[in-house]
Design a protein around this motif. Sequence first.
Motif, short mmCIF file in Angstrom:
data_model
loop_
_atom_site.label_atom_id
_atom_site.label_comp_id
_atom_site.label_asym_id
_atom_site.label_seq_id
_atom_site.Cartn_x
_atom_site.Cartn_y
_atom_site.Cartn_z
N TYR A 44 0.85 -1.22 0.02
CA TYR A 44 -0.07 -0.04 0.02
C TYR A 44 0.80 1.05 0.08
CZ TYR A 44 0.28 -0.72 5.22
OH TYR A 44 0.73 -0.77 6.48
N ARG A 94 -7.05 -0.73 2.63
CA ARG A 94 -7.07 0.66 3.13
C ARG A 94 -6.95 1.66 1.88
NH1 ARG A 94 -3.12 -0.17 7.81
NH2 ARG A 94 -2.89 -2.61 7.60
N ASP A 148 -3.41 5.48 4.74
CA ASP A 148 -2.91 3.89 5.22
C ASP A 148 -3.68 3.47 6.30
OD1 ASP A 148 -0.84 5.78 5.91
OD2 ASP A 148 0.07 3.99 6.89
N ASN A 149 -4.19 4.39 7.23
CA ASN A 149 -4.81 3.62 8.53
C ASN A 149 -6.20 3.79 8.29
OD1 ASN A 149 -2.14 2.97 9.61
ND2 ASN A 149 -2.07 4.82 10.43
N ASP A 183 -5.31 -0.04 13.23
CA ASP A 183 -4.01 0.40 13.36
C ASP A 183 -4.00 1.41 14.78
OD1 ASP A 183 -2.95 -1.18 11.43
OD2 ASP A 183 -2.03 0.63 10.17
MG MG Z 1 -0.55 1.60 9.83
#
Ligand code: MG
Length: 426
Positions: A10, A117, A186-187, A196
């Motif tokens: 990612y 994500r 990305d979270n 996360d």
């Molecule tokens: Mg993360």
Amino acid sequence: EGATPLAQAYAGHQFGGFSPQLGDGRALLLGEVLDRAGQRRDIAFKGSGRTPFSRGGDGKAALGPILREYLMGEAMHALGIPTTRALAVVSTGERVRRDSGALPGAVLTRVAASHIRVGTFQFFAANQDHALLRRLADHVIKRHDPSLLGLPNPYLGLLKAVSERQAALIARWMGVGFIHGVMNTDNMTLSGETIDYGPCAFMDHYDPATVFSSIDRNGRYAYAQQPLIARWNLARLAETLLPLIHDDPQTAVDWVMPVIDGFPARYEHYWLVEMRAKLGLEGEESGDLALAQDFLGTMQGQGVDFTQAFRALALAAQGQPERLQALYADASGLNAWLARWQERVGRSAAPPLARAQAMNAVNPVYIPRNHWVEEALEAAGQGDLAPFEKLLAVLQHPFTERPELKRYAQPAPPEVAAGYRTFCGT
Ligand code: MG
Ligand code: AMP
């Protein structure tokens, strides 16, 4: 047996700056299972060692941050908030090197609706790989939004569905004072689960500018910023979907903009649903939004504990406002607000006891208080898991007041709370 574990690629915007190559640097997807309800779930490791995406990192995790993820995630689950979950934490017996020294290592087994994500889409979009991007989108639709299959524009539908899930999720976070701390793209999941858990923490006294993370120096991910950041992240997702939504870029933009611009209204809708429940308001009246906002307004600058205030409001519903008033340095603003609230709840037929019970079912007594979390993790690091187990047991029933657990409902003393900082643990 038969599994083919994999590390996922990612990308992502971290604190607003784009990193084209992130990925599972210390995580491994073992595979998918169907649970007893027939729901498909990912089973993944975190901290299991190096992968092609580890860059300079060791791929490992320290026990403290992994136990923190366990505790926070399970607390969120018990609060009824969508989240990935912790199945197990296993000590590796190894030491991992971190800035603070050599720490005990551990591996988390994580269960998730999926690990896809916003950053996963950004990875393929950044590589201009439209065929793979379409496969990814089709996979997500099949997994999370099968009702979109066969619609004229499933990709626009996907954006709407993800926006809706995120609006609902962030409203829940705000309702319990949860601050994620690293809302990088990305979270943020497509599934709508919280993921996360790094430097996240629950707000104690109400202050919209609350930030705990040591790396969030500019307050980008402060409490009150979260709905704004969610919208920003969704705009990044929308950008990746443009080529799938329409061949003509301008048409695609024209189609996605109402979704992005509509996010604040969708968020406000869910926030109001949350606040009506928390305030014990039956039905819908036009003044409810202002009433909810103004309750928070009374707390501003008063050093009022957010969680305790909502819980104490149920007592006010039964004619005992004293505990709520005692939380305020100066209760005059609160008292004016209480008069408006009494008038509003007085217009419905529900008896006070029923109202108080309904409020207590949504306003927790116990949240993962920062000082108790630290104490539990500190002891666990020394090999004593008893405080961790105890705290976990408290948090698994957040709405049930137990007099012998009074200390877990108390905020840290101001001198402890004032300097509280959380760390990523990476
Ligand atoms: Mg993360
Ligand atoms: P996180 O802060 O956990 O969301 O991680 C951000 C990025 O750093 C992800 O690409 C992680 O895989 C990577 N990362 C974090 N910790 C490590 C580590 N110990 N070794 C390798 N990669 C890591």
